[in-house]
Design a protein around this motif. Sequence first.
Motif, short mmCIF file in Angstrom:
data_model
loop_
_atom_site.label_atom_id
_atom_site.label_comp_id
_atom_site.label_asym_id
_atom_site.label_seq_id
_atom_site.Cartn_x
_atom_site.Cartn_y
_atom_site.Cartn_z
N ALA A 213 -15.46 11.86 29.09
CA ALA A 213 -14.55 13.01 29.19
C ALA A 213 -13.66 13.13 27.97
CB ALA A 213 -13.71 12.90 30.46
N ALA A 214 -13.29 11.97 27.40
CA ALA A 214 -12.41 11.98 26.22
C ALA A 214 -13.15 12.40 24.96
CB ALA A 214 -11.80 10.59 26.03
N GLU A 216 -16.63 13.65 24.74
CA GLU A 216 -17.55 14.79 24.88
C GLU A 216 -17.26 15.52 26.19
OE1 GLU A 216 -19.74 16.10 22.88
OE2 GLU A 216 -19.63 14.60 21.26
N PRO A 217 -16.14 16.22 26.25
CA PRO A 217 -15.78 16.88 27.51
C PRO A 217 -16.81 17.89 27.99
CG PRO A 217 -14.38 17.62 25.69
CD PRO A 217 -15.14 16.43 25.21
N ASN A 218 -17.54 18.51 27.06
CA ASN A 218 -18.57 19.47 27.49
C ASN A 218 -19.69 18.80 28.26
OD1 ASN A 218 -17.16 21.55 26.27
ND2 ASN A 218 -18.39 21.53 24.39
N PHE A 220 -19.35 15.91 29.94
CA PHE A 220 -18.75 15.46 31.20
C PHE A 220 -18.65 16.60 32.21
CE2 PHE A 220 -14.89 15.13 33.78
CZ PHE A 220 -15.14 13.96 34.49
N GLU A 221 -18.16 17.75 31.76
CA GLU A 221 -17.96 18.87 32.67
C GLU A 221 -19.28 19.44 33.16
OE1 GLU A 221 -15.57 21.49 30.35
OE2 GLU A 221 -13.84 20.12 30.35
#
Length: 475
Positions: A213-214, A216-218, A220-221
């Motif tokens: 999430a820190a 590569e938030p894309n 993770f989401e």
Amino acid sequence: MGSTIVPVIMAGGKGTRLWPLSRAAAPKQFLEFLGEGSLFQSTLARVADRAAYQPPVIVTNSEFRFLVAEQARAAGVALGSILLEPVARNTAPALAAAAAFVLKTHGPDAILQVLASDHEIDAGPVYRACIASARQAAEAGRLVTFGIQPTEPATGYGYIEVGDEIMPGANIVRRFVEKPPRDKAEEMLATGRYVWNSGMFMLPVDLFLGELAAFEPNVFEAASLAVERAANDLDFVRLDAAAFSAAPDISVDYAVFERTAHAAVVPSAFAWSDLGSWDSVWKTGTRDAEGNVASPGTTLSATRNSLVISRDLHVAVQGLDEIAVIASEDAVYVGRLADSQNVGAIVKRLAADAATRPLTEVHPTSYRPWGSVASISEGERFAVKRLMLMPGKKISLQRHHHRAEHWVVVRGTAEVSVGEETRLLQENESVYIPQGVVHRLGNPGKIALEIIEVQTGSYLADDDIVRIADEFGRA
């Protein structure tokens, strides 16, 4: 007892480096080369101990879903779940979806043991000691990768530079190195500080998802949403296509491991191969006095240090050294073992020609949710096939607009419905299904049912099937 260990097995690859046995629709993880069982089944066996592991989660694609389920059943290993990727998006999104799923089903304290489905591994005492070290490091808050002790300056693997030991059996990761040229690989091996990057991991699920999430938030989401919107389909979990497709195409090494401060490596001296070429299959096989590795159905004379495998035809090789001869049902590859890394170039040439493209995509034997179909002979208005139905399975209730069929029972007992009539057929008995008549075939017995099917008509392609009812949701 320690943390819950959930195996995650990556089984979606479609590589053709072991052509002609491995093809897009029949990749190497599901094939049996020289021993008993496939590489996927061997991987399942390594995590079958329920005292140490939860039932494994398999990540694959829709095309392989029934093959995964059937090979697990044949191996006697119960699966936790089969996650179906709607599109290929590299290892970071696939692992992210698996981690999000395990977080949902097992909670934040679970640890993922991530395994490739197509590696050959000696799972003896050295392997078990490495697994124990990795588990201890993961429980201490490390994202752990396994680094294989190199046996040669291989140029087909990435490398990891090993730093100081942080606990017994686990070290700091100094850096990752892309696949090097041979001279650079030789230099790295001479230092004694480098190991091969195996692509296997031990990951605390909460820490891994937090780092993802820190960085590569894309990813993770997209993965989290794909799991949240996933749909159950029989024994499978279909990740949401729209959400998963939004994930960037990126490896877990780039996404997390090369950026996290929590990475650790377990230097591992167990025998390991990713079986990425016929040369590697020869190296891991049992050689005879002349250095040959050969399957049943082969005869070798005055031949040394060679690999000879045949699936169907009897193959005889005379007076050759250091070659690979691989015969599938419909194609034969012959080449020097030293050049076997270049099989991909031949596959590309075959795929570029419409006449030979099917040789790179499918085998004469294809798998169905109820068993398999093998093509025996085809002509302008006929086709002969061998059907294998597993015990308790049925094909769909169906009819054909353009063809008639004859079924002959070779082995087992068949339950046959033709129109309004249903009856049992024993070995050597047959039945005729006229064009356009509704019919169904089932196996009520306890052994596999083998049928010879003769199709006749003006159009024999698989799309001339009108399914009326189907226990696998295909109607």
